[in-house]
Scaffold this active site. Structure first.
Site, PDB file in Angstrom:
ATOM      1  CD  GLU A 189      -3.046  -1.014   2.255  1.00  0.00           C
ATOM      2  OE1 GLU A 189      -2.766  -0.351   3.271  1.00  0.00           O
ATOM      3  OE2 GLU A 189      -4.113  -1.605   2.095  1.00  0.00           O
ATOM      4  CD  GLU A 269      -4.382  -6.016   2.850  1.00  0.00           C
ATOM      5  OE1 GLU A 269      -5.149  -5.220   3.425  1.00  0.00           O
ATOM      6  OE2 GLU A 269      -3.151  -6.017   3.024  1.00  0.00           O
TER       7      GLU A 269
END
Ligand SMILES: *[C@@H]1O[C@H](CO)[C@@H](O)[C@H](O)[C@H]1NC(C)=O
Ligand SMILES: *[C@@H]1O[C@H](CO)[C@@H](O)[C@H](O)[C@H]1NC(C)=O
Ligand SMILES: *[C@@H]1O[C@H](CO)[C@@H](O)[C@H](O)[C@H]1NC(C)=O
Ligand SMILES: *[C@@H]1O[C@H](CO)[C@@H](O)[C@H](O)[C@H]1NC(C)=O
Ligand SMILES: *[C@@H]1O[C@H](CO)[C@@H](O)[C@H](O)[C@H]1NC(C)=O
Length: 613
Positions: A189, A269
């Site tokens: 991320e 995710e």
């Protein structure tokens, strides 16, 4: 003790193991894992592949339980697992490495491999993960001005050294080298970090390729917002997104498409629950919401990783914290499908049921682009039907296409008529796809000289349909997804369900017993008793004529329900509803000769009348 006996047993055990590993090695060279940009999917060994993965952090589960937890994940229907590697866990002091015992990440990955699970590796070096300092060692802060996760030379030097230790250990575990690791994430991320330093990502990309080879499939993960992918994605690293059950799934994947106009859809995710903080109520996510979002993701043919499948525990001092400062507690239960202690939860069973739908039968539907009043060949020139397709036009059966066997079939029908292919997967995972895509049908189908396009694809949840209709006889044909199984009442040659019941007397001490079921005159299909899927029958081909019926699925307290999905031809005559029968026998026949006209032994214990549903 007779030692010679022991030695004899050991040497017997050793021979097959050695053979197996030799075979494994010789196969390694054919193993590939790639992106198929033209069909928006992964290719594993050249074949379409989709993963349904779950996150487990070996560093949050005692090694003692690794195998147990991995097995439970496998039993849920997952074909892959995902784990981070926390740098600070393995290099607590500069140059002091820990890779044994609880830190033995190689053993963990090999264990997954042994259990038939693929691995998605996320070695950071930054991992977030609600883990102390996001996995970065606190000793990096000895240089106070260091800019973490950037091209700061001190940061990169430490990263270079660490990855120079870790990645060579991972290289032999890559899929193409005979191991289970299919993809490797770079950073984590990164787009939501302030530094937005592409040189830093480029440095990592080079370093990963240097240690892992050029054929490794590297990817990035970012939140599903355009601004995150702006700094998180980099050419050459496949960009994926992450989002939870509350997200607008269409919009989230549109964000991924902005970075990756082609290639597989991936949610790296998908949140099954959420993290906690001390002093705040425990986070939960409703089972129904998680299950239905997962269903929606899978029905788009996307790849998904469930974060977390088992959260585990922040043992010792390993928990992290968020800003404004809120520390995370010791438990990382995450309201995940497997509890912190590895127990199966209601969510586990619900998600397993969703995953289970993506095996089995898939319906491909399109319309005939041209009039076919004369028989017109429907072909799969490259033998792309995996593995059998039952073909119908406007509900009228046309025949069967079979992989590498029957690749052409003449069909008739008017332009605009509905063409259905009920594709049966004969033993390998097969998935639904977007319109205009061909997952499951491996290559284009042609009708005459035209390529057929605009397919709609529906996974058929036969198990659930069976379970739903156990209660009653009425209304089956009003079901949601039984269209291809619809049929005119005079026609028995389309796939159709048949249902019946039989009673076992109560009060007889030895009943019920294990038994075997056989299908005289039936052709090929699937059978359920009391909702338990007993498996496929195919007496028309053999050699197996009977299926095992374990006694624990039978009851004496009520009639037992039996449901048969006959795909080709039931022995009921062609002139309207009649009874057809299956038989229970006390001996298995799995060795019938393959010549036609074989008649199986006739040893009925009981007969069961079957009504056409
Ligand atoms: C979800 O996103 C799509 C595409 O951006 C949009 O068309 C649709 O209206 C959104 N749905 C909801 C419920 O917001
Ligand atoms: C399809 O029909 C054509 C014309 O009637 C015929 O020549 C051909 O053999 C048929 N093909 C198959 C596979 O039945
Ligand atoms: C399948 O057909 C489409 C056009 O309808 C074409 O774009 C695509 O390249 C074809 N795929 C293959 C593998 O031939
Ligand atoms: C069992 O099957 C018979 C027909 O064979 C039917 O009349 C009866 O209603 C069924 N009973 C139950 C409980 O489904
Ligand atoms: C199948 O196995 C049974 C039991 O072992 C044996 O009696 C029978 O002869 C076999 N049948 C064939 C066709 O080989």
């Amino acid at each position: 003790m007779d030692l010679r006996g022991v030695v004899r047993i050991l040497s017997l055990l050793l021979v097959p193991l050695l053979l197996a590993s030799a075979r494994g090695l010789s196969k390694a060279s054919q193993r590939t894992f790639k992106i198929d940009y033209s069909h928006n999917r992964f290719l594993k060994d050249g074949r379409p592949f989709r993963y349904i993965s779950g996150s487990i952090h070996y560093f949050r589960v005692p090694r003692f339980y690794w195998k147990d937890r991995l097995l439970k994940m496998k039993m849920a229907g997952l074909n892959a697992i995902q784990s981070y590697v926390p740098w600070n866990f393995h290099e607590p002091q500069p140059g002091q490495y820990q890779f044994s015992g609880e830190h033995d990440v190689e053993y963990f990955i090999k264990l997954a491999h042994e259990l038939g699970l693929l691995v998605i590796l996320r070695p950071g070096p930054y991992i977030c993960a609600e883990w102390d300092m996001g996995g970065l060692p606190a000793w990096l802060l000895l240089k106070e001005s260091i800019i973490l996760r950037s091209s700061d030379p001190d940061y990169l030097a430490a990263v270079d050294k660490w990855l120079g230790v870790l990645l060579p250990k991972m290289k032999p575990l890559l899929y193409q080298n005979g191991g289970p690791i299919i993809t490797v994430q770079v950073e984590n991320e990164y787009g939501s970090y302030f530094s937005c330093d592409y040189d830093h990502l480029r440095f990592l990309q080079k370093l990963f390729h240097y240690h892992l080879g050029n054929d490794v499939l590297l990817f990035t993960t970012d939140g599903a917002h355009e601004m995150f992918l702006k700094c998180g994605a980099l050419q050459g690293l496949y960009a994926t997104v992450d989002f939870g059950p509350g997200a607008n799934i269409t919009a989230a994947f549109e964000i991924q498409r902005k970075s990756e106009p082609r290639g597989p859809l991936v949610n790296s995710e998908f949140y099954t629950g959420w993290l906690d903080h001390w002093g705040q109520p425990h986070s939960t996510a409703k089972t129904e919401v998680v299950a239905s979002a997962l269903h929606e993701i899978l029905s788009r043919g996307a790849n998904v990783n469930l974060y977390m499948f088992i959260g585990g525990t922040n043992f010792a001092y390993w928990n992290g914290a968020n800003m404004p400062y809120q520390a995370q507690p010791t438990s990382y239960d995450y309201d995940a499908p497997l509890s912190e202690a590895g127990d199966l939860t209601e969510k586990y069973f619900a998600l397993r049921d969703v995953i289970r739908k993506y095996f089995g039968f898939v319906l491909y539907r399109t319309t005939l682009p041209q009039d076919c009043s004369d028989p017109t060949p429907l072909s799969s020139p490259l033998s792309g039907v995996h593995d059998r397709a039952y073909v119908a036009v406007d509900g009228v059966p046309q025949g069967v296409l079979e992989r590498s066997d029957v690749i052409t079939l003449n069909i008739t029908g008017k332009a605009g008529a509905t063409l259905d292919l009920l594709v049966e997967n004969m033993g390998r995972v097969n998935y639904g796809r977007y319109i205009n895509d061909f997952k499951g049908l491996i290559s284009n189908l042609t009708l005459g000289s035209n390529i057929l396009t605009d397919w709609m694809i529906f996974p058929l949840d036969t198990d659930n349909a069976v379970r739903k209709h156990l209660g009653g006889w009425d209304g089956y044909n009003n079901g949601r997804h039984d269209k291809p199984l619809d049929h005119s009442s005079s026609n028995y040659k389309l796939p159709a369900f048949y249902m019946g019941n039989f009673s076992i007397p109560s009060g007889i001490p030895d009943l019920p017993q294990d038994t075997f079921i056989q299908f005289p005159g039936w052709t090929k299909g699937q059978v359920w008793i009391n909702g338990f899927n007993l498996g496929r029958y195919w007496p028309a081909r053999g050699p197996q004529m009977t299926l095992f019926v374990p006694r624990h699925i039978l009851v004496t307290s009520a009639p037992n329900t039996i449901m048969v999905l006959e795909l080709e031809h039931a022995p009921c005559g062609d002139n309207g509803p009649e009874l057809c029968a299956v038989e229970f026998v006390d001996r298995p026949v799995i060795n019938a000769t393959l010549t036609s006209g074989h008649s199986p032994p006739h040893l009925p214990d009981q007969q069961s009348g079957m009504d056409y549903v």
